[in-house]
Design a protein around this motif. Structure first.
Motif, PDB file in Angstrom:
ATOM      1  N   GLY A   1      36.502  46.884  51.123  1.00 46.57           N
ATOM      2  CA  GLY A   1      37.603  45.936  51.125  1.00 46.57           C
ATOM      3  C   GLY A   1      37.150  44.529  51.474  1.00 46.57           C
ATOM      4  N   ARG A   2      36.254  44.436  52.438  1.00 46.48           N
ATOM      5  CA  ARG A   2      35.734  43.117  52.835  1.00 46.48           C
ATOM      6  C   ARG A   2      34.892  42.514  51.707  1.00 46.48           C
ATOM      7  N   ALA A   3      34.078  43.351  51.044  1.00 46.81           N
ATOM      8  CA  ALA A   3      33.262  42.870  49.929  1.00 46.81           C
ATOM      9  C   ALA A   3      34.150  42.365  48.791  1.00 46.81           C
ATOM     10  N   LEU A   4      35.209  43.107  48.498  1.00 47.60           N
ATOM     11  CA  LEU A   4      36.132  42.695  47.440  1.00 47.60           C
ATOM     12  C   LEU A   4      36.822  41.382  47.813  1.00 47.60           C
ATOM     13  N   GLU A   5      37.170  41.236  49.075  1.00 46.69           N
ATOM     14  CA  GLU A   5      37.792  39.994  49.552  1.00 46.69           C
ATOM     15  C   GLU A   5      36.858  38.807  49.344  1.00 46.69           C
ATOM     16  N   LEU A   6      35.549  38.996  49.619  1.00 44.86           N
ATOM     17  CA  LEU A   6      34.572  37.916  49.496  1.00 44.86           C
ATOM     18  C   LEU A   6      34.239  37.573  48.048  1.00 44.86           C
ATOM     19  N   LEU A   7      34.636  38.445  47.095  1.00 46.25           N
ATOM     20  CA  LEU A   7      34.425  38.128  45.684  1.00 46.25           C
ATOM     21  C   LEU A   7      35.354  37.016  45.195  1.00 46.25           C
ATOM     22  N   TYR A   8      36.486  36.860  45.862  1.00 47.11           N
ATOM     23  CA  TYR A   8      37.481  35.843  45.491  1.00 47.11           C
ATOM     24  C   TYR A   8      37.859  35.960  44.011  1.00 47.11           C
ATOM     25  N   LEU A   9      38.297  37.154  43.628  1.00 46.98           N
ATOM     26  CA  LEU A   9      38.726  37.384  42.253  1.00 46.98           C
ATOM     27  C   LEU A   9      40.122  36.798  42.034  1.00 46.98           C
ATOM     28  N   PRO A  10      40.485  36.511  40.783  1.00 48.46           N
ATOM     29  CA  PRO A  10      41.832  35.995  40.501  1.00 48.46           C
ATOM     30  C   PRO A  10      42.907  36.991  40.941  1.00 48.46           C
ATOM     31  N   GLU A  11      43.934  36.521  41.595  1.00 45.67           N
ATOM     32  CA  GLU A  11      44.995  37.402  42.090  1.00 45.67           C
ATOM     33  C   GLU A  11      45.821  37.968  40.933  1.00 45.67           C
ATOM     34  N   GLY A  12      46.124  39.258  41.055  1.00 45.46           N
ATOM     35  CA  GLY A  12      46.972  39.906  40.072  1.00 45.46           C
ATOM     36  C   GLY A  12      46.331  40.143  38.721  1.00 45.46           C
ATOM     37  N   GLN A  13      45.017  39.999  38.646  1.00 48.04           N
ATOM     38  CA  GLN A  13      44.319  40.171  37.368  1.00 48.04           C
ATOM     39  C   GLN A  13      43.265  41.264  37.494  1.00 48.04           C
ATOM     40  N   PRO A  14      43.384  42.371  36.763  1.00 46.40           N
ATOM     41  CA  PRO A  14      42.374  43.428  36.823  1.00 46.40           C
ATOM     42  C   PRO A  14      41.016  42.912  36.342  1.00 46.40           C
ATOM     43  N   CYS A  15      39.956  43.272  37.039  1.00 46.99           N
ATOM     44  CA  CYS A  15      38.615  42.829  36.686  1.00 46.99           C
ATOM     45  C   CYS A  15      37.698  44.027  36.456  1.00 46.99           C
ATOM     46  N   TYR A  16      36.618  43.779  35.754  1.00 46.12           N
ATOM     47  CA  TYR A  16      35.629  44.819  35.455  1.00 46.12           C
ATOM     48  C   TYR A  16      34.449  44.596  36.396  1.00 46.12           C
ATOM     49  N   LEU A  17      34.241  45.528  37.328  1.00 45.53           N
ATOM     50  CA  LEU A  17      33.289  45.332  38.412  1.00 45.53           C
ATOM     51  C   LEU A  17      32.161  46.356  38.381  1.00 45.53           C
ATOM     52  N   LEU A  18      31.034  45.977  38.956  1.00 49.63           N
ATOM     53  CA  LEU A  18      29.866  46.852  39.094  1.00 49.63           C
ATOM     54  C   LEU A  18      29.706  47.231  40.559  1.00 49.63           C
ATOM     55  N   ASP A  19      29.494  48.516  40.821  1.00 49.64           N
ATOM     56  CA  ASP A  19      29.255  49.010  42.179  1.00 49.64           C
ATOM     57  C   ASP A  19      27.826  49.545  42.233  1.00 49.64           C
ATOM     58  N   VAL A  20      26.934  48.807  42.887  1.00 45.27           N
ATOM     59  CA  VAL A  20      25.521  49.178  42.963  1.00 45.27           C
ATOM     60  C   VAL A  20      25.295  50.069  44.179  1.00 45.27           C
ATOM     61  N   GLY A  21      24.715  51.250  43.955  1.00 49.33           N
ATOM     62  CA  GLY A  21      24.568  52.225  45.029  1.00 49.33           C
ATOM     63  C   GLY A  21      25.906  52.858  45.339  1.00 49.33           C
ATOM     64  N   CYS A  22      26.596  53.283  44.277  1.00 48.13           N
ATOM     65  CA  CYS A  22      27.997  53.730  44.412  1.00 48.13           C
ATOM     66  C   CYS A  22      28.145  55.035  45.177  1.00 48.13           C
ATOM     67  N   GLY A  23      27.061  55.847  45.263  1.00 48.26           N
ATOM     68  CA  GLY A  23      27.146  57.103  45.994  1.00 48.26           C
ATOM     69  C   GLY A  23      28.203  58.034  45.426  1.00 48.26           C
ATOM     70  N   SER A  24      29.046  58.561  46.293  1.00 54.76           N
ATOM     71  CA  SER A  24      30.075  59.514  45.880  1.00 54.76           C
ATOM     72  C   SER A  24      31.355  58.836  45.381  1.00 54.76           C
ATOM     73  N   GLY A  25      31.339  57.501  45.271  1.00 56.49           N
ATOM     74  CA  GLY A  25      32.478  56.799  44.695  1.00 56.49           C
ATOM     75  C   GLY A  25      33.537  56.345  45.674  1.00 56.49           C
ATOM     76  N   LEU A  26      33.231  56.321  46.964  1.00 55.74           N
ATOM     77  CA  LEU A  26      34.234  55.914  47.955  1.00 55.74           C
ATOM     78  C   LEU A  26      34.625  54.443  47.764  1.00 55.74           C
ATOM     79  N   SER A  27      33.625  53.597  47.553  1.00 56.87           N
ATOM     80  CA  SER A  27      33.920  52.180  47.329  1.00 56.87           C
ATOM     81  C   SER A  27      34.677  51.999  46.020  1.00 56.87           C
ATOM     82  N   GLY A  28      34.281  52.766  45.011  1.00 58.19           N
ATOM     83  CA  GLY A  28      34.960  52.683  43.723  1.00 58.19           C
ATOM     84  C   GLY A  28      36.421  53.074  43.801  1.00 58.19           C
TER      85      GLY A  28
END
Length: 250
Positions: free
Chosen positions: A10-37
């Motif tokens: 959540g903190r990492a997503l906050e620091l991305l400063y993505l446009p509000e209300g707009q779905p984005c296509y993101l990459l998760d490096v070292g995604c593991g079991s998908g918890l961050s995803g």
């Protein structure tokens, strides 16, 4: 553990400063079991994860994560087309590139391969936020140096710098023109020192720091060895004999 992973995502997503209300296509490096995803999906974004562990990816598939997952070694590059992603996050993964698991591994080269390919797959102006646990300041400098060499600007944001448990490092990378660097979270009162560091593409005037050193003196030798360590090269350990003037032989 799940709660901590989710909060860091959540903190990492906050620091991305993505446009509000707009779905984005993101990459998760070292995604593991998908918890961050899962957190990214809950926030309305689409994502692709890459991880080196087949077992962790199997766990992600068993959990029916909404994102696509890919088996791969980030130290060998990110295998996607240029400009594919609107942003990237990574939780507790990048520091592993500093380890040489086999004789042929070169941490500096693997870091540069990762960062240069990451720079390519991000849309221009996109950000990457990489949460990591550096072992020491030298390891953090090695990571940031290779990121800068690959073309990124940005810096390190440190949350709760005075807490042994809550302290977190976030490497915030910018793939476009330099922008503002977010402030780290803190329990300190207003007016206290902010904890963040920035880096740019400008060369660091290390030569000025070496002025006044006698060539081949102990201080000169120690500074040169430290500089080579920052470059990721193998250097012998410092001892009491380092820089000692040797007697001439005939």
């Amino acid at each position: 553990m799940i709660d901590i992973q989710t909060k860091m995502a959540g903190r990492a997503l906050e620091l991305l400063y993505l446009p509000e209300g707009q779905p984005c296509y993101l990459l998760d490096v070292g995604c593991g079991s998908g918890l961050s995803g899962d957190y990214l999906s809950d926030e309305g974004h689409y994502w692709v994860g890459i991880d080196i562990s087949p077992a962790m990816l199997d766990a992600a598939l068993d959990r029916d994560t909404e994102g696509d997952v890919l088996l791969g070694d980030m130290g060998q590059g990110i295998p996607f087309k240029p400009g594919s992603f609107d942003g990237c996050i990574s939780i507790s993964a990048v520091q592993w590139l500093c380890n040489a698991n086999k004789k042929s591994d070169n941490p500096a080269k693997r870091l540069y391969c990762f960062f240069s390919s990451l720079y390519s797959v991000l849309a221009r102006g996109a950000r990457a936020v990489l949460q990591l646990y550096p072992e020491n300041s030298e390891q953090l400098e090695l990571i940031t140096t290779q990121a800068m060499k690959a073309g990124f600007t940005g810096g390190v944001v440190v949350d709760y710098p005075n807490s042994a448990k809550a302290k977190k490092f976030y490497l915030c990378l910018l793939s476009g023109p330099s922008s503002f660097l977010p402030k780290g979270l803190s329990d300190q009162k207003d007016g206290d020192e902010e904890r963040e560091s920035t880096f740019t593409k400008e060369r660091v005037p290390r030569r000025a720091a070496r002025r006044g050193m006698v060539r081949k003196s102990r201080d000169w030798v120690l500074e040169k060895k430290e500089r080579r360590r920052r470059q990721g090269k193998e250097v012998r350990p410092d001892t009491q004999y380092t820089g000692r003037k040797r007697k001439p032989y005939f």
